[in-house]
Design a protein around this motif. Structure first.
Motif, mmCIF file in Angstrom:
data_model
loop_
_atom_site.group_PDB
_atom_site.id
_atom_site.type_symbol
_atom_site.label_atom_id
_atom_site.label_comp_id
_atom_site.label_asym_id
_atom_site.label_seq_id
_atom_site.Cartn_x
_atom_site.Cartn_y
_atom_site.Cartn_z
ATOM 1 N N THR A 181 0.826 -1.292 -0.029
ATOM 2 C CA THR A 181 0.117 -0.013 -0.133
ATOM 3 C C THR A 181 0.941 1.304 0.098
ATOM 4 O OG1 THR A 181 -0.128 0.005 2.408
ATOM 5 C CG2 THR A 181 -1.805 -1.008 1.055
ATOM 6 N N ALA A 182 0.329 2.384 -0.365
ATOM 7 C CA ALA A 182 0.962 3.475 -0.435
ATOM 8 C C ALA A 182 1.760 4.002 1.253
ATOM 9 C CB ALA A 182 0.041 4.748 -0.886
ATOM 10 N N GLY A 183 2.710 4.408 1.084
ATOM 11 C CA GLY A 183 3.629 4.659 2.116
ATOM 12 C C GLY A 183 4.205 3.447 2.720
ATOM 13 N N ARG A 184 4.333 2.485 2.141
ATOM 14 C CA ARG A 184 5.263 1.267 2.533
ATOM 15 C C ARG A 184 6.338 0.987 1.576
ATOM 16 N NH1 ARG A 184 1.849 -1.995 6.140
ATOM 17 N NH2 ARG A 184 3.898 -2.810 6.632
ATOM 18 N N SER A 185 7.469 0.655 2.193
ATOM 19 C CA SER A 185 8.681 0.616 1.021
ATOM 20 C C SER A 185 8.537 -0.840 0.441
ATOM 21 C CB SER A 185 9.956 0.860 1.911
ATOM 22 O OG SER A 185 10.144 -0.286 2.688
ATOM 23 N N GLU A 186 9.360 -0.868 -0.627
ATOM 24 C CA GLU A 186 9.336 -2.155 -1.264
ATOM 25 C C GLU A 186 10.068 -3.030 -0.424
ATOM 26 O OE1 GLU A 186 10.593 -0.314 -5.698
ATOM 27 O OE2 GLU A 186 12.117 -1.004 -4.436
ATOM 28 N N LEU A 187 10.908 -2.506 0.485
ATOM 29 C CA LEU A 187 11.649 -3.645 1.549
ATOM 30 C C LEU A 187 10.753 -3.929 2.494
ATOM 31 C CD1 LEU A 187 14.956 -1.709 2.040
ATOM 32 C CD2 LEU A 187 14.872 -4.065 1.067
ATOM 33 N N GLU A 188 9.608 -3.258 2.856
ATOM 34 C CA GLU A 188 8.670 -3.608 3.821
ATOM 35 C C GLU A 188 7.752 -4.808 3.099
ATOM 36 O OE1 GLU A 188 6.896 -0.554 6.675
ATOM 37 O OE2 GLU A 188 7.342 0.525 4.781
ATOM 38 N N VAL A 189 7.484 -4.599 1.981
ATOM 39 C CA VAL A 189 6.649 -5.536 1.086
ATOM 40 C C VAL A 189 7.374 -6.844 0.951
ATOM 41 C CG1 VAL A 189 5.588 -6.158 -1.019
ATOM 42 C CG2 VAL A 189 5.524 -3.943 0.046
ATOM 43 N N ALA A 190 8.671 -6.873 0.621
ATOM 44 C CA ALA A 190 9.628 -7.968 0.556
ATOM 45 C C ALA A 190 9.859 -8.862 1.935
ATOM 46 C CB ALA A 190 10.985 -7.709 0.207
ATOM 47 N N ALA A 191 9.983 -7.940 2.973
ATOM 48 C CA ALA A 191 9.907 -8.418 4.459
ATOM 49 C C ALA A 191 8.726 -9.337 4.754
ATOM 50 C CB ALA A 191 10.318 -7.477 5.578
ATOM 51 N N GLU A 192 7.606 -8.972 4.618
ATOM 52 C CA GLU A 192 6.376 -9.655 4.507
ATOM 53 C C GLU A 192 6.270 -11.051 3.861
ATOM 54 O OE1 GLU A 192 2.888 -10.900 6.566
ATOM 55 O OE2 GLU A 192 4.305 -9.299 6.944
ATOM 56 N N ALA A 193 6.931 -11.073 2.533
ATOM 57 C CA ALA A 193 6.973 -12.254 1.884
ATOM 58 C C ALA A 193 7.945 -13.113 2.568
ATOM 59 C CB ALA A 193 7.335 -12.088 0.416
ATOM 60 N N TYR A 194 9.028 -12.883 2.696
ATOM 61 C CA TYR A 194 10.107 -13.449 3.623
ATOM 62 C C TYR A 194 9.575 -14.158 4.728
ATOM 63 C CZ TYR A 194 13.786 -12.492 0.247
ATOM 64 O OH TYR A 194 14.552 -12.655 -0.916
ATOM 65 N N ARG A 195 8.968 -13.240 5.680
ATOM 66 C CA ARG A 195 8.201 -13.698 6.920
ATOM 67 C C ARG A 195 7.092 -14.813 6.811
ATOM 68 N NH1 ARG A 195 4.170 -14.233 9.722
ATOM 69 N NH2 ARG A 195 2.720 -13.719 7.851
ATOM 70 N N ALA A 196 6.091 -14.613 5.693
ATOM 71 C CA ALA A 196 5.353 -15.647 5.353
ATOM 72 C C ALA A 196 6.044 -16.971 4.886
ATOM 73 C CB ALA A 196 4.391 -15.137 4.246
ATOM 74 N N LEU A 197 7.096 -17.000 4.135
ATOM 75 C CA LEU A 197 7.729 -18.143 3.787
ATOM 76 C C LEU A 197 8.345 -18.828 5.177
ATOM 77 C CD1 LEU A 197 9.371 -16.909 0.434
ATOM 78 C CD2 LEU A 197 7.515 -18.365 0.605
ATOM 79 N N LEU A 198 9.036 -18.111 5.778
ATOM 80 C CA LEU A 198 9.912 -18.686 7.259
ATOM 81 C C LEU A 198 9.119 -19.176 8.065
ATOM 82 C CD1 LEU A 198 12.906 -16.217 6.995
ATOM 83 C CD2 LEU A 198 13.004 -18.567 6.192
ATOM 84 N N ALA A 199 7.841 -18.458 8.343
ATOM 85 C CA ALA A 199 6.994 -18.974 9.252
ATOM 86 C C ALA A 199 6.127 -20.161 8.784
ATOM 87 C CB ALA A 199 6.049 -17.581 9.632
ATOM 88 N N SER A 200 6.122 -20.431 7.315
ATOM 89 C CA SER A 200 5.340 -21.624 7.119
ATOM 90 C C SER A 200 6.088 -22.873 6.826
ATOM 91 C CB SER A 200 4.767 -21.244 5.667
ATOM 92 O OG SER A 200 5.621 -21.072 4.640
ATOM 93 N N GLY A 201 7.391 -22.624 7.190
ATOM 94 C CA GLY A 201 8.365 -23.823 7.255
ATOM 95 C C GLY A 201 9.223 -23.976 5.854
#
Length: 385
Positions: A181-201
């Protein structure tokens, strides 16, 4: 990934096929250096590919011996199906080629017919030169893709892991969508993807994420930055999910708001080109044919100069920095598609002058009748925020 991820019978079948292939190539020994080859044969995945390591594979029934740095030898002994794991270095530095020389003399390699893999990322040039000098006339071939060709078609057990990886990739993309969403950085978006991957195993994928937005949308391999998303921005993301090293990749365009007409036009051509590739895929088809199908569509639309990437390739249980296999779908490709292969579909259009780009990335399993797409994410521009 370890020796426990597949049955002993599956590993035994892989080893038998590999020994037969070494013999059929006219070799007594193959010095296996690519971490994907070693992983496929033994189940081991220690990080020792960062330094010199190798697996000594004989055509005959001789001990399967791994040479690796001392800091990782315990992991190899616990997690890999090898008869012997020999270390170099450890408490003090040691020349790994000196350790290899001792093994080569003990096992009779210097008086045999030897082949070595020469992988692009995992063999330092000075080690390569030292190996050639040491082996001398015993070195008769460099069959780098011998093991890769055996493992290109995945077993049913491997495809189970690939499908699980694809489901994790879908979930990670949905997680990105929630924060893009507007106001979030590209790095913040990428961090959420990595968080989801690692948290899922999942583990970290072999290659880093591509994520671009706004004026960076024209970069085919742009890494996420501190750039902050703005209203009206377009973006493109490619992520990989690695489940027990088996990889699935996924890529989509996204838009903060309604996509502009020009981006919709480019995206429609890319989607049509990907559809044409999938329609062309079936066992026995030359790998260049799906590429040519995509190229014709993109060229007809007037965007051939923006086709700045391969149309697709084979996917491996990869190790950094790559998850790709030798089979490619691009101009001049000589491979042949076979049932059980896992392929990426990703013909692109990137226009630097217009600061625009579009690429859909999907994976397919080659079946007896065609291509089975693995992702369940719609192949459309994702409208967010």
């Amino acid at each position: 990934m370890s020796k426990h991820d597949f049955t002993p019978e599956e590993f035994a079948a892989r080893l038998r096929r590999a020994r037969e292939a070494v013999g059929a190539a006219g070799l007594d020994w193959l010095v296996v250096l690519h971490p994907v080859s070693i992983h496929w044969l033994t189940g081991g995945e220690a990080k020792s590919y960062q330094a010199f390591q190798c697996l000594l594979l004989a055509a005959e029934e001789k001990p399967l011996t791994l040479l690796s740095r001392g800091s990782d030898i315990g992991e190899w002994r616990d997690d890999a199906l090898v008869d012997e794991a020999v270390s170099w270095g450890g408490p003090e530095p040691e020349d790994p080629i000196a350790a290899f020389a001792r093994l080569a003399r003990e096992r009779g390699l210097l008086s045999a017919r030897v082949g070595i893999e020469v992988p692009g990322y995992y063999l330092h040039p000075h080690h390569y030169v030292q190996l050639k000098d040491l082996l001398g006339g015993a070195l008769v071939a460099e069959p780098t893709n011998l093991i890769h060709e055996l493992k290109a078609a995945k077993s049913p057990a491997e495809l189970v892991l690939v499908r699980q990886a694809a489901a994790h990739a879908d979930a990670a993309l949905h997680a990105c969508r929630a924060v893009a969403t507007a106001g979030r950085s590209e790095l913040e978006v990428a961090a959420e993807a990595y968080r989801a991957l690692l948290a899922s195993g999942c583990g970290l994928p072999a290659s880093t994420m591509n994520l671009v937005s706004g004026e960076r949308l024209c970069y085919p391999h742009g890494a996420p930055t501190q750039r902050v998303l703005q209203p009206g921005d377009g973006g493109n993301i490619e992520l990989g999910a690695a489940f027990r090293r088996y990889t699935a990749t996924l890529g989509r365009n996204f838009q903060l708001g309604k996509p502009p007409v020009r981006l919709r036009e480019i995206h429609a051509v890319v989607r049509e080109a990907g559809d044409a590739m999938m329609a062309a895929i079936r066992p026995g088809v030359p790998a260049v044919e799906p590429h040519l199908a995509a190229k014709r569509i993109i060229a007809k639309a007037g965007f051939d100069a923006g086709r700045l990437h391969t149309s697709g390739y084979g996917l491996a249980p990869g190790f950094p920095p790559s998850w790709g296999e030798p089979l490619n779908m691009f101009g001049g490709a000589t491979g042949v598609i076979a049932e059980g292969m896992v392929l990426t579909i990703e013909p692109p259009i990137f226009l630097h002058a217009e600061r625009l780009g579009a690429r859909l990335i999907d994976n397919v399993v080659v079946t007896a009748s065609g291509a089975e797409i693995l992702s369940h994410v719609p192949r459309e521009i994702i409208e967010v925020g």
